[in-house]
Design an enzyme around this catalytic site. Structure first.
Site, PDB file in Angstrom:
ATOM      1  N   SER A 667      -3.449  -8.489  -3.478  1.00 30.63           N
ATOM      2  CA  SER A 667      -3.092  -8.729  -4.872  1.00 30.63           C
ATOM      3  C   SER A 667      -3.510 -10.143  -5.291  1.00 30.63           C
ATOM      4  O   SER A 667      -4.698 -10.461  -5.281  1.00 30.63           O
ATOM      5  CB  SER A 667      -1.598  -8.488  -5.078  1.00 30.63           C
ATOM      6  OG  SER A 667      -1.273  -8.424  -6.446  1.00 30.63           O
ATOM      7  N   ASP A 740      -4.123   2.477  -8.516  1.00 34.55           N
ATOM      8  CA  ASP A 740      -3.357   1.232  -8.600  1.00 34.55           C
ATOM      9  C   ASP A 740      -2.598   1.185  -9.926  1.00 34.55           C
ATOM     10  O   ASP A 740      -3.179   1.359 -10.998  1.00 34.55           O
ATOM     11  CB  ASP A 740      -4.305   0.034  -8.496  1.00 34.55           C
ATOM     12  CG  ASP A 740      -3.578  -1.285  -8.268  1.00 34.55           C
ATOM     13  OD1 ASP A 740      -2.468  -1.458  -8.801  1.00 34.55           O
ATOM     14  OD2 ASP A 740      -4.128  -2.138  -7.553  1.00 34.55           O
ATOM     15  N   HIS A 774      -0.874   0.378  -5.735  1.00 31.47           N
ATOM     16  CA  HIS A 774      -1.110  -1.037  -5.431  1.00 31.47           C
ATOM     17  C   HIS A 774      -0.852  -1.326  -3.955  1.00 31.47           C
ATOM     18  O   HIS A 774      -1.542  -2.117  -3.330  1.00 31.47           O
ATOM     19  CB  HIS A 774      -0.219  -1.902  -6.312  1.00 31.47           C
ATOM     20  CG  HIS A 774      -0.568  -3.353  -6.277  1.00 31.47           C
ATOM     21  ND1 HIS A 774      -1.807  -3.837  -6.624  1.00 31.47           N
ATOM     22  CD2 HIS A 774       0.170  -4.457  -5.937  1.00 31.47           C
ATOM     23  CE1 HIS A 774      -1.840  -5.147  -6.511  1.00 31.47           C
ATOM     24  NE2 HIS A 774      -0.647  -5.545  -6.088  1.00 31.47           N
TER      25      HIS A 774
END
Length: 803
Positions: A667, A740, A774
């Protein structure tokens, strides 16, 4: 319905790395053996302190579960087959263990049970839980004395937009899938009947990069269908009482005395730019017959909020848990705009039954109101405010019945872990509400106990009159032990979870002498007997390492060394990190975590590199220090300086081979990784998972950045590694979930960075994981991610040619 599954689409620049289409790969056996080790059960202590629920999780679901149909609507992910959240984590086993004697009762779950959201009743005599089936989420009650399991017939919980919770010792409130609602709108192979249209004229407000938004009139119909629920009260005997009519309920909360209901209904018009949390809402109070007795607020579509702003009108509406039926809420005094100068930013309001008079103001809050918590008695209330310019959070105590006087009990930078007073210990009232536990003039606080030596969790008591705190317990320096729950009123007996580098976490019952007593009894009794699921990891060693950046900021990492490491041997090394912003350099260098924790490795963790002979510099701190308005102006320099300092320290220790260091992150850590490769030559290769690399695609801010792209276009380009793809001259592995759902990290971010690197002649590999979000969940995806990571660094770091 059948869902088409496309598996394993992998694009590579190196022909030797091409795989057969549709083939997931597995990492080396040493990694698989640990990955397949059984999970240590989760534990939950009964409110009555007499039983422990041992909950067996399913660690890695098969990819087939992720392939179930998924509707992405208004920020939600819904499985239309079950009218439930898509991909709910669940437990596959439940065992009840007595605290005294340790007798265990295994609950006889049906074959294939998937237990979600288990919750104790206020008196601990029951557990309520959902069970995900092919048709929906059933509601079950478990008698904790016997383990007897009872299913509530003919109801399904709408966990797509709702759930259930205790309201009395034998009653839960729930939002149910309405019976007889008719067929769902079609959601596949729809021939459009109208265009999808949006319009704006003169309205401004930050439009963040939200995901899973409504996109068409048919999406609106689907959202309405699956988010609509029927409020109900359900007792442990299976009696169901419907309350009101089906609607889209964001809140359904009975009053503490059970005579009223607080409901929040979502209404049209919906938005294609914002999730459901911004949709119009009506907040009402109903009587026992579900008739409206008061409308607290009619909130329009929240499409004009500024960055870090809040809505005007009532927000955070809720019951005072110790009053029969009294509501409280916050309202902005600055128009909800943090840029507006204001003496006070919020006020707290109160309105009591029968709700026929006007609401009265309880108190004004100087900075932005951030929450409240109520004590068991004496009108005790804590409330919190936050100054975004100084990033300080304050905690005040007052008597909400007479709030003219207040005491400030904490005023700290939100990043100051060393001086954090902890969180109040709570208990559940018979009405199902949680309150701060009080013992005379004392309350109890638990916290991480951060220190320069690492976290040492504590239990303290604070006197409400003097605000003096006294330590009851603190974890030692050779183990990690945290307080789970109190076992009696005065805090002398309590449950802890204890672990060490060689001992897995287990629950203990502790008894100490309360302050200012002559007690002699000391108890330290082990309650659970969880064993080491992966003994092969005990050869791993870890050490907290502290050092300084060139500008004097304190830094740290946890040094992990592989089994069998010989002192003085320089190893290929993985540096793994995640940048954080700070306004104060003195707190930026504070240590977090503990080397006394039991080493467990799971999922797609970078710590698996230890089983392949790498050293790992874990959680290498990357503080971005500066004024909140412009802290990111020096983002690149600060991460490069931090990375250099970490490598230099590892080399100084005789562990790190400077010529064989790789960097990775997930991330925002992936964003960091790409920037380090673009702006330094410190690393041989990188792994960037689920990142965002072009900040012009998140134009209304990222992380804590307040400025928009139009206010700071140079910044947005300077921190975007996409703009420097021609400078990324080290190999980078890009991994991203195709589904995601994180704000800002659209899959196209990895796709376009890969294309930019390829177009400029760089070396990269793009792995898009079908159906993953994610974070990655399916066993096949996790195994393949580990395979990719190990092979990439083995080729480009461990066995890299000298440069």
């Amino acid at each position: 319905m059948k869902t088409k599954l496309i598996i394993g689409l992998i694009i590579s620049l190196t022909p030797a790395w091409l795989f057969a289409q549709g083939a997931y790969k597995q990492p080396p056996k040493e990694i698989l053996d640990v990955l397949n080790a059984p999970a240590i059960p989760a534990t939950s202590v009964s409110p009555a302190s007499d039983k422990i629920a041992l909950l067996e999780p399913l660690r890695y679901p098969p990819i087939s579960e992720l392939a179930e149909p998924m509707l992405r609507l208004a920020g939600l992910r819904i499985n239309p087959n079950t009218n439930a959240q898509h991909r709910q984590p669940y437990f596959v086993g439940v065992t009840l263990q007595a605290v005294e004697g340790g007798a265990k009762t295994k609950v006889a779950l049906p074959a294939g049970a998937k237990i979600v959201s288990p919750q104790w009743s206020p008196d601990g005599k029951y557990l309520a839980a959902g069970n995900v089936t092919d048709k929906g989420v059933e509601l079950w009650f478990i008698e904790t004395a016997t383990g007897k399991l009872t299913k509530v017939p003919n109801v399904y919980i709408n966990t797509a937009f709702g759930g259930f919770g205790w309201e009395a010792p034998t009653t839960v409130s729930a939002t149910l899938v309405p019976q007889g609602r008719g067929n769902a709108p079609a959601y596949r192979d729809i021939a459009p009947t109208e265009p999808n249209i949006q319009e704006t004229a003169g309205r401004s407000g930050a439009v963040q990069t939200f995901q899973d938004l409504l996109r068409s009139p048919n999406d609106e119909r689907l959202f309405e269908y699956y988010a609509t629920s029927q409020p109900a009260l359900i007792d442990v005997k299976g009696m169901v009482k419907n309350v009101g009519k089906p609607a889209i309920y964001d809140t359904f909360s009975p009053s503490p005395d059970g005579r009223y209901y607080l409901v929040t209904k979502i209404e049209r018009p919906f938005s294609y730019l914002f999730p459901f949390s911004r949709f119009p809402k009506k907040v009402e109070v109903w009587d026992a017959k579900a008739s409206v007795v008061a409308t607290i607020a009619s909130i329009p579509l929240q499409d004009s909020l500024v960055v870090q702003g809040v809505p005007t009108g009532p927000r955070s509406v809720g019951w005072i848990p110790t009053e029969p039926a009294t509501l409280t809420w916050a309202e902005a005094l600055d128009g909800g705009d943090p840029r507006t100068k204001a003496e006070n930013r919020d006020k707290l309001m109160k309105l009591a039954a029968p709700f026929t008079s006007a609401a009265t103001e309880m108190l004004k809050v100087q900075h932005r109101f951030q929450g409240r918590a109520f004590g068991e008695r004496d009108g005790m209330m804590l409330f919190y405010d936050f100054d975004r310019d100084t990033r300080r959070r304050r905690i005040f105590m007052t008597d909400y019945r007479n709030p003219a006087e207040r005491k400030m009990i904490s005023d700290l930078n939100v990043s100051d872990r060393y001086n954090d007073i902890g969180n109040p210990v709570t208990r559940m009232l018979p009405n199902g509400n949680s309150v701060i536990r009080q013992f005379g003039d004392e309350i109890f606080l638990t916290g991480a106990g951060a220190s320069p030596e690492g976290d040492r969790p504590f239990l303290r008591q604070m006197n409400l009159k003097t605000l003096k705190s006294t330590e009851i317990f603190r974890s030692g320096t050779d183990k990690f032990e945290s307080v789970v729950a109190l076992a009696d009123e005065n805090g002398a007996r309590f449950f802890t979870r204890r672990e060490s580098p060689t001992d897995p976490p287990n629950l203990y019952l502790r008894q100490v002498c309360p302050p200012d007593t002559n007690c002699l009894a000391v108890v330290d009794r082990k309650l659970t007997e969880f064993t080491d699921p992966a003994p092969q990891l005990r050869g791993i060693t870890k050490e907290l390492v502290r050092y300084k950046r060139a500008d004097g900021v304190d830094l740290s990492f946890t040094l992990y060394l592989p089994p069998g490491y010989k002192k003085g041997e320089r190893l290929p090394t993985v540096l793994w990190a995640y940048p954080l912003e700070f306004t104060d350099s003195s707190v930026a260098g504070q240590v977090s975590g503990s080397t006394n924790r039991f080493t467990q490795i799971g999922g797609y963790s970078h710590l698996f590199f230890l089983l392949q002979g790498y050293a790992v510099l874990d959680d290498a701190t990357m503080p971005i220090v500066g004024d909140p308005e412009k802290v990111n102006d020096t983002f690149v320099k600060q991460i490069v300086d931090s990375a250099k300092a970490a490598i230099d320290k590892g080399v100084e220790m005789g562990v790190v081979d400077r010529e064989r260091v790789g960097v990775g992150g997930h991330s925002y850590g992936a964003f960091m990784t790409a920037n380090l490769l673009a702006h330094s030559d410190l690393f041989r290769a990188g792994i960037a998972r689920s990142g965002a690399y072009n900040r012009t695609l998140t134009p209304f801010g990222f992380q804590s950045e307040r400025r928009t792209f139009w206010e700071a276009p140079d910044l947005y380009s300077k921190v975007s590694p996409f703009f420097y793809a021609d400078k990324i001259n080290e190999p980078v592995l890009l991994i991203h979930g195709e589904a995601d759902n994180n704000q800002g990290t659209f899959p196209i971010q990895s796709e376009r960075l890969f294309a930019a690197i390829r177009g400029n002649g760089g070396t990269s590999r793009l792995v898009m994981l079908p159906l993953e979000s994610h974070g990655y969940a399916a066993r096949e995806s996790i195994e393949h991610t580990l395979f990719e990571q190990v092979n990439w660094f083995d080729k480009h770091v461990k066995n890299a040619k000298p440069r």
